[in-house]
Design a protein around this motif. Structure first.
Motif, short mmCIF file in Angstrom:
data_model
loop_
_atom_site.label_atom_id
_atom_site.label_comp_id
_atom_site.label_asym_id
_atom_site.label_seq_id
_atom_site.Cartn_x
_atom_site.Cartn_y
_atom_site.Cartn_z
N MET A 1 0.61 -0.96 0.18
CA MET A 1 -0.31 0.46 -0.25
C MET A 1 0.95 1.69 -0.19
SD MET A 1 -3.35 0.69 2.67
CE MET A 1 -3.65 1.80 2.57
N THR A 2 0.76 2.39 -0.95
CA THR A 2 1.83 3.77 -1.24
C THR A 2 0.77 4.38 0.22
OG1 THR A 2 -0.18 4.32 -2.56
CG2 THR A 2 1.69 3.29 -3.44
N ASP A 3 1.20 5.62 0.49
CA ASP A 3 1.36 6.47 1.00
C ASP A 3 1.39 7.93 0.55
OD1 ASP A 3 1.33 8.22 3.34
OD2 ASP A 3 2.86 8.61 3.82
N VAL A 4 -0.09 8.33 0.36
CA VAL A 4 -0.75 8.90 -0.07
C VAL A 4 -0.21 10.77 0.63
CG1 VAL A 4 -2.16 10.32 -2.02
CG2 VAL A 4 -2.45 8.03 -1.86
N VAL A 5 -0.02 11.35 -0.31
CA VAL A 5 0.45 12.58 0.46
C VAL A 5 0.34 14.09 -0.42
CG1 VAL A 5 2.91 11.96 1.86
CG2 VAL A 5 2.77 13.08 0.16
N ASP A 6 -0.60 15.26 -0.13
CA ASP A 6 -0.44 16.31 -0.45
C ASP A 6 0.19 17.10 -0.79
OD1 ASP A 6 -0.49 17.80 2.04
OD2 ASP A 6 -2.22 17.94 2.44
N SER A 7 0.00 18.07 -1.39
CA SER A 7 1.36 18.63 -1.79
C SER A 7 2.04 20.19 -0.50
CB SER A 7 0.87 19.66 -2.67
OG SER A 7 -0.09 20.55 -2.69
N ASP A 8 1.30 20.17 0.80
CA ASP A 8 2.05 20.82 1.71
C ASP A 8 2.79 19.63 2.16
OD1 ASP A 8 0.49 22.94 0.91
OD2 ASP A 8 -1.10 22.70 2.16
N GLU A 9 1.93 18.53 2.28
CA GLU A 9 3.83 17.81 3.68
C GLU A 9 4.77 16.77 2.70
OE1 GLU A 9 4.42 15.06 5.53
OE2 GLU A 9 3.36 16.22 6.38
N LEU A 10 4.28 17.02 1.14
CA LEU A 10 5.39 16.53 0.43
C LEU A 10 6.45 18.46 0.40
CD1 LEU A 10 6.67 15.09 -2.24
CD2 LEU A 10 5.58 16.02 -3.28
N LEU A 11 6.04 19.04 0.39
CA LEU A 11 6.87 20.48 0.58
C LEU A 11 7.29 20.09 1.96
CD1 LEU A 11 7.55 22.69 0.28
CD2 LEU A 11 6.02 23.87 0.34
N ARG A 12 7.09 20.55 2.97
CA ARG A 12 7.17 19.92 4.44
C ARG A 12 7.97 18.55 4.01
NH1 ARG A 12 2.01 20.94 6.01
NH2 ARG A 12 1.67 19.31 6.17
N ARG A 13 8.57 17.72 3.82
CA ARG A 13 8.97 16.29 3.82
C ARG A 13 10.27 17.33 3.23
NH1 ARG A 13 5.28 10.33 2.77
NH2 ARG A 13 4.53 11.47 4.80
N ILE A 14 10.04 17.91 1.88
CA ILE A 14 11.30 18.29 1.12
C ILE A 14 12.50 18.89 2.15
CG2 ILE A 14 12.62 19.55 -1.17
CD1 ILE A 14 9.90 18.63 -2.94
N GLN A 15 11.60 20.05 2.48
CA GLN A 15 12.46 20.96 3.49
C GLN A 15 13.11 20.17 4.47
OE1 GLN A 15 8.83 23.68 4.46
NE2 GLN A 15 9.47 24.83 2.66
N ARG A 16 12.31 19.55 5.31
CA ARG A 16 12.66 18.43 6.37
C ARG A 16 14.23 18.00 5.76
NH1 ARG A 16 7.81 17.35 7.82
NH2 ARG A 16 8.16 14.82 6.91
#
Length: 73
Positions: A1-16
């Motif tokens: 099962m894949t984890d679906v994230v919204d664009s805000d969460e993706l941005l936070r992950r990239i920033q981290r």
């Protein structure tokens, strides 16, 4: 099962990820500087790792802020 994230969460992950890469780059730079006088091979290895993290930072910066590292020419 894949984890679906919204664009805000993706941005936070990239920033981290960018913050982590920046911290590692600083640590390897300091290690390279500390080893330069007594352990040239270790200093060289640390410098290579620093360069790798610099490359990661450039890529993540381009994702977060397109054109940030654009060549002037």
């Amino acid at each position: 099962m894949t984890d679906v994230v919204d664009s805000d969460e993706l941005l936070r992950r990239i920033q981290r990820g960018r913050a982590c890469a920046e911290q590692e780059e600083r640590a390897w730079r300091a290690r390279s500087d500390a080893l330069a006088a007594n352990d040239p091979d270790g200093a060289r290895e640390a410098a290579v790792r620093r360069l790798a993290y610099e490359a990661v930072l450039r890529v993540l910066d381009e994702i977060l802020t397109p054109g940030r590292h654009a060549e002037v020419g």
